[in-house]
Write a protein that holds these residues in place. Structure first.
Motif, PDB file in Angstrom:
ATOM      1  N   VAL A 271    -128.150 -14.004 -86.522  1.00  0.00           N
ATOM      2  CA  VAL A 271    -126.907 -14.746 -86.803  1.00  0.00           C
ATOM      3  C   VAL A 271    -127.070 -16.254 -86.708  1.00  0.00           C
ATOM      4  CG1 VAL A 271    -125.422 -12.842 -86.079  1.00  0.00           C
ATOM      5  CG2 VAL A 271    -126.133 -14.554 -84.390  1.00  0.00           C
ATOM      6  N   GLY A 272    -128.258 -16.755 -86.294  1.00  0.00           N
ATOM      7  CA  GLY A 272    -128.438 -18.192 -86.138  1.00  0.00           C
ATOM      8  C   GLY A 272    -127.856 -18.696 -84.834  1.00  0.00           C
ATOM      9  N   ALA A 273    -128.251 -19.885 -84.441  1.00  0.00           N
ATOM     10  CA  ALA A 273    -127.731 -20.479 -83.207  1.00  0.00           C
ATOM     11  C   ALA A 273    -126.228 -20.693 -83.293  1.00  0.00           C
ATOM     12  CB  ALA A 273    -128.446 -21.804 -82.923  1.00  0.00           C
ATOM     13  N   ASP A 274    -125.723 -21.056 -84.493  1.00  0.00           N
ATOM     14  CA  ASP A 274    -124.277 -21.249 -84.649  1.00  0.00           C
ATOM     15  C   ASP A 274    -123.519 -19.953 -84.420  1.00  0.00           C
ATOM     16  OD1 ASP A 274    -124.663 -23.906 -85.205  1.00  0.00           O
ATOM     17  OD2 ASP A 274    -124.612 -23.647 -87.384  1.00  0.00           O
ATOM     18  N   GLY A 275    -124.058 -18.852 -84.920  1.00  0.00           N
ATOM     19  CA  GLY A 275    -123.409 -17.567 -84.729  1.00  0.00           C
ATOM     20  C   GLY A 275    -123.357 -17.160 -83.273  1.00  0.00           C
ATOM     21  N   LEU A 276    -124.396 -17.482 -82.515  1.00  0.00           N
ATOM     22  CA  LEU A 276    -124.414 -17.153 -81.087  1.00  0.00           C
ATOM     23  C   LEU A 276    -123.384 -17.962 -80.314  1.00  0.00           C
ATOM     24  CD1 LEU A 276    -128.271 -16.986 -80.403  1.00  0.00           C
ATOM     25  CD2 LEU A 276    -126.694 -15.076 -80.680  1.00  0.00           C
ATOM     26  N   SER A 277    -123.123 -19.179 -80.760  1.00  0.00           N
ATOM     27  CA  SER A 277    -122.223 -20.065 -80.013  1.00  0.00           C
ATOM     28  C   SER A 277    -120.753 -19.859 -80.346  1.00  0.00           C
ATOM     29  CB  SER A 277    -122.602 -21.526 -80.278  1.00  0.00           C
ATOM     30  OG  SER A 277    -122.408 -21.858 -81.636  1.00  0.00           O
ATOM     31  N   GLU A 278    -120.446 -19.061 -81.363  1.00  0.00           N
ATOM     32  CA  GLU A 278    -119.042 -18.880 -81.750  1.00  0.00           C
ATOM     33  C   GLU A 278    -118.229 -18.190 -80.664  1.00  0.00           C
ATOM     34  OE1 GLU A 278    -118.907 -16.906 -85.491  1.00  0.00           O
ATOM     35  OE2 GLU A 278    -119.627 -18.638 -86.631  1.00  0.00           O
ATOM     36  N   SER A 279    -118.805 -17.183 -80.017  1.00  0.00           N
ATOM     37  CA  SER A 279    -118.120 -16.486 -78.915  1.00  0.00           C
ATOM     38  C   SER A 279    -119.085 -16.412 -77.745  1.00  0.00           C
ATOM     39  CB  SER A 279    -117.690 -15.074 -79.343  1.00  0.00           C
ATOM     40  OG  SER A 279    -116.799 -15.122 -80.430  1.00  0.00           O
ATOM     41  N   PRO A 280    -119.239 -17.505 -76.995  1.00  0.00           N
ATOM     42  CA  PRO A 280    -120.288 -17.566 -75.977  1.00  0.00           C
ATOM     43  C   PRO A 280    -120.160 -16.547 -74.860  1.00  0.00           C
ATOM     44  CG  PRO A 280    -118.810 -19.465 -75.828  1.00  0.00           C
ATOM     45  CD  PRO A 280    -118.489 -18.771 -77.102  1.00  0.00           C
ATOM     46  N   SER A 281    -118.949 -16.097 -74.541  1.00  0.00           N
ATOM     47  CA  SER A 281    -118.786 -15.130 -73.452  1.00  0.00           C
ATOM     48  C   SER A 281    -119.128 -13.711 -73.879  1.00  0.00           C
ATOM     49  CB  SER A 281    -117.358 -15.183 -72.900  1.00  0.00           C
ATOM     50  OG  SER A 281    -116.427 -14.850 -73.904  1.00  0.00           O
ATOM     51  N   THR A 282    -119.148 -13.455 -75.186  1.00  0.00           N
ATOM     52  CA  THR A 282    -119.521 -12.130 -75.707  1.00  0.00           C
ATOM     53  C   THR A 282    -120.562 -12.315 -76.801  1.00  0.00           C
ATOM     54  OG1 THR A 282    -117.611 -12.205 -77.202  1.00  0.00           O
ATOM     55  CG2 THR A 282    -117.327 -11.037 -75.124  1.00  0.00           C
ATOM     56  N   VAL A 283    -121.684 -12.954 -76.433  1.00  0.00           N
ATOM     57  CA  VAL A 283    -122.637 -13.468 -77.402  1.00  0.00           C
ATOM     58  C   VAL A 283    -123.322 -12.377 -78.223  1.00  0.00           C
ATOM     59  CG1 VAL A 283    -124.555 -13.509 -75.759  1.00  0.00           C
ATOM     60  CG2 VAL A 283    -124.516 -15.150 -77.652  1.00  0.00           C
ATOM     61  N   PHE A 284    -123.422 -11.159 -77.705  1.00  0.00           N
ATOM     62  CA  PHE A 284    -124.135 -10.106 -78.419  1.00  0.00           C
ATOM     63  C   PHE A 284    -123.283  -9.398 -79.476  1.00  0.00           C
ATOM     64  CE2 PHE A 284    -127.122 -10.590 -74.992  1.00  0.00           C
ATOM     65  CZ  PHE A 284    -128.342 -10.210 -75.535  1.00  0.00           C
ATOM     66  N   LEU A 285    -121.986  -9.631 -79.489  1.00  0.00           N
ATOM     67  CA  LEU A 285    -121.135  -8.880 -80.404  1.00  0.00           C
ATOM     68  C   LEU A 285    -121.342  -9.290 -81.860  1.00  0.00           C
ATOM     69  CD1 LEU A 285    -117.761  -8.518 -78.461  1.00  0.00           C
ATOM     70  CD2 LEU A 285    -119.704  -6.944 -78.604  1.00  0.00           C
ATOM     71  N   ALA A 286    -121.560 -10.571 -82.118  1.00  0.00           N
ATOM     72  CA  ALA A 286    -121.769 -11.003 -83.512  1.00  0.00           C
ATOM     73  C   ALA A 286    -123.038 -10.389 -84.108  1.00  0.00           C
ATOM     74  CB  ALA A 286    -121.812 -12.533 -83.582  1.00  0.00           C
ATOM     75  N   PRO A 287    -124.201 -10.441 -83.432  1.00  0.00           N
ATOM     76  CA  PRO A 287    -125.377  -9.760 -83.987  1.00  0.00           C
ATOM     77  C   PRO A 287    -125.171  -8.252 -84.128  1.00  0.00           C
ATOM     78  CG  PRO A 287    -126.032 -11.303 -82.280  1.00  0.00           C
ATOM     79  CD  PRO A 287    -124.544 -11.220 -82.240  1.00  0.00           C
ATOM     80  N   ALA A 288    -124.466  -7.641 -83.177  1.00  0.00           N
ATOM     81  CA  ALA A 288    -124.235  -6.198 -83.246  1.00  0.00           C
ATOM     82  C   ALA A 288    -123.410  -5.832 -84.473  1.00  0.00           C
ATOM     83  CB  ALA A 288    -123.524  -5.726 -81.982  1.00  0.00           C
ATOM     84  N   GLU A 289    -122.412  -6.662 -84.797  1.00  0.00           N
ATOM     85  CA  GLU A 289    -121.577  -6.376 -85.962  1.00  0.00           C
ATOM     86  C   GLU A 289    -122.375  -6.519 -87.254  1.00  0.00           C
ATOM     87  OE1 GLU A 289    -117.039  -7.375 -87.499  1.00  0.00           O
ATOM     88  OE2 GLU A 289    -117.925  -8.504 -85.844  1.00  0.00           O
ATOM     89  N   VAL A 290    -123.274  -7.513 -87.313  1.00  0.00           N
ATOM     90  CA  VAL A 290    -124.107  -7.691 -88.501  1.00  0.00           C
ATOM     91  C   VAL A 290    -125.030  -6.489 -88.702  1.00  0.00           C
ATOM     92  CG1 VAL A 290    -125.979  -9.062 -89.502  1.00  0.00           C
ATOM     93  CG2 VAL A 290    -124.021 -10.205 -88.435  1.00  0.00           C
ATOM     94  N   VAL A 291    -125.614  -6.004 -87.617  1.00  0.00           N
ATOM     95  CA  VAL A 291    -126.614  -4.938 -87.695  1.00  0.00           C
ATOM     96  C   VAL A 291    -125.977  -3.568 -87.855  1.00  0.00           C
ATOM     97  CG1 VAL A 291    -128.485  -3.769 -86.458  1.00  0.00           C
ATOM     98  CG2 VAL A 291    -128.319  -6.272 -86.400  1.00  0.00           C
ATOM     99  N   PHE A 292    -124.926  -3.280 -87.081  1.00  0.00           N
ATOM    100  CA  PHE A 292    -124.381  -1.921 -87.015  1.00  0.00           C
ATOM    101  C   PHE A 292    -122.967  -1.772 -87.567  1.00  0.00           C
ATOM    102  CE2 PHE A 292    -127.227  -1.985 -83.139  1.00  0.00           C
ATOM    103  CZ  PHE A 292    -128.258  -1.269 -83.732  1.00  0.00           C
ATOM    104  N   GLY A 293    -122.294  -2.870 -87.874  1.00  0.00           N
ATOM    105  CA  GLY A 293    -120.924  -2.779 -88.327  1.00  0.00           C
ATOM    106  C   GLY A 293    -119.943  -2.682 -87.173  1.00  0.00           C
TER     107      GLY A 293
END
Length: 487
Positions: A271-293
């Protein structure tokens, strides 16, 4: 003992006074389990760090974890010399400073307690936020954090065997889910954008020089990336510590190094560094949504909550054992040496629980500043621990006693002292006056506690002398000394 006797488990170990003490009931693999729980703490500040540093955060995590691995060797040697000590890395300062400068050893133990006890609150808050984001959107996260904390502390009174089993279940659930998240890009390369990893640079709109930012975030990263050292907190409850502790500590350090090097790379590539910083308290949710929906987002959120609960569990063990050992060393009130029939320092656990309740009420969901303040105590420990390592080695060499590691490690210990001292002074200053003052105030609280314990010891000694039968007098044991029977 008079009156009704307490029925103890068959493997309960007793002190010279017939009281239950910490039990040697866990294997060296349990230490690695604690380290894995610590490795999962990368989720705490990764999002916030990526927001300021961009993909430079990859260097910070890997560098800090490498230093953590080096420190595991130092800790392992100290643990082999003092396998009876509970509480881990911080309490080994007693071996070097336990004479006229015993207050230095007390400062080390207190800094460790200050570092990890807020960490329990941080983990509980983040676990609740993952659950709120994925399962219960209307839940009060502070109330949920408190409820999880009550359950954890209740389980903690039952002994390490039960804790290890529960932690193993949580680790497997969280670990398998995170492993699936990490390896999926290998089978679906389109999910991973290698362009996000280079060139290494901070965002153009970031304030401050790159070097200042690196030091600032390296300072905070140590709170998570040095985490393999937490494995030493249960050496006093380890079967065959002299034979197993080096293997356990080095393995723990390697596990953490791998985690802190690989996880940020994969998450940034997805998700890029920007994607990680969008929701810093739940940082793993953005990559999880990209990978698994959406379904994957739910599963990863629940499993990350399990991982954070596992981390909180590791911190409860470490901080409560540190308070126990500080009391054994005559720095804190004697009541913290009380151990229940399962070999758990129950009064230390109760003290921790009370502090966590206060922290949840005061800070709510503000976690990064809590970590920064607590890290002042943590880096005090990791200035004093390698310094103590060097002092003990010099003493042993002069006495003709064998060393565990090659002599070159004395120089490595000096280098680690210097590095951590710079991080403590410069890194904390870059976080601002409030962080410095919070850390300074909490750290100085140990001194009135030491004074109170010394006063109580003198009062009790005079009272004992006034009532003792001279014919039954025995040589006094030095304050804070540990008898052979206790070892």
């Amino acid at each position: 003992m008079s009156g009704a006797q307490t029925v103890l488990p068959v493997n309960t170990q007793l002190t010279a006074d017939g009281e239950p003490r910490l039990q040697r009931s866990v294997s060296w693999r349990s230490l690695i389990l604690l380290a894995i729980g610590a490795a999962l703490q990368i989720t705490v500040v990764m999002g916030a760090m990526a927001g300021e540093l961009g993909n430079l955060h990859l260097l910070v995590w890997a560098g800090a974890a490498f230093v953590g691995l080096v420190q595991c060797f130092l800790i392992a040697e100290m643990a082999k010399h003092a396998p009876h000590r509970a509480g881990g890395a911080a309490t080994y300062a007693q071996e070097a400073f336990g004479g006229r400068t015993s207050w230095v050893a007390a400062l080390s133990g207190w800094g460790y307690w200050f570092a990890w006890t807020p960490g329990i609150a941080v983990n509980l808050i983040l676990a609740a936020e993952y659950l709120e984001s994925t399962v219960w959107p209307d839940v009060n996260t502070v109330a949920l954090s408190a409820g999880i904390g009550v359950a954890l502390y209740a389980v903690n009174t039952l002994g390490l065997r039960h804790l290890v089993r529960i932690s193993a279940v949580l680790m497997v659930l969280a670990g398998l889910t995170l492993l699936a998240l990490l390896v999926t890009p290998l089978f679906q390369p389109s999910l991973f954008d290698a362009g996000e990893l280079s060139p290494l640079a901070a965002p153009a709109d970031t304030e401050g020089s790159t070097w200042e930012l690196l030091v600032k975030w390296f300072f905070v990263a140590t709170w998570s990336a040095y985490g393999a050292e937490i494995a030493a907190s249960i050496v006093a409850e380890l079967r065959e510590p002299a034979a197993k502790v080096m293997r356990a500590m080095v393995t723990a350090g390697v596990v953490c190094l791998a985690a802190f090097a690989i996880v940020p790379i994969v998450m940034t590539g997805i998700v890029g560094a920007d994607g990680l910083s969008e929701s810093p308290s739940t940082v793993f949710l953005a990559p999880a949504e990209v990978v698994f929906g959406d379904a994957g987002r739910l599963i990863v959120g629940v499993m990350l909550a399990c991982a954070l609960i596992l981390g909180a569990q590791a911190y409860i063990i470490a901080s409560s054992r540190t308070v126990y050992q500080l009391s054994k060393d005559a720095h804190l009130p004697r009541l913290f040496t009380r151990v229940n029939r399962f070999g758990v320092p129950v009064m230390s656990v109760i003290c921790d629980a009370a502090v966590i309740a206060v922290l949840l009420l005061i800070f709510g969901s503000d976690v990064v500043d809590v970590v920064a303040a607590a890290n002042i105590g943590y880096l005090v420990v990791f200035v004093l621990m390698p310094l103590g390592f060097v002092i003990v080695r010099v003493r042993r060499r002069r006495a003709g006693q064998p060393l565990v590691l090659h002599p070159v490690w004395t120089g490595i210990g000096v280098a680690v002292v210097a590095l951590n001292a710079v991080l403590l002074v410069v890194g904390a200053a870059l976080w601002g006056v409030e962080i410095w003052l919070t850390g300074l105030i909490v750290m100085t609280l140990i001194f009135p506690l030491i004074a109170w314990r010394r006063w109580r010891d003198r009062v009790d000694a005079r009272r004992h002398e006034a009532t003792a039968d001279p014919a039954e007098s025995v040589p006094a044991q030095p304050v804070g000394a540990t008898s052979e029977s206790e070892r």
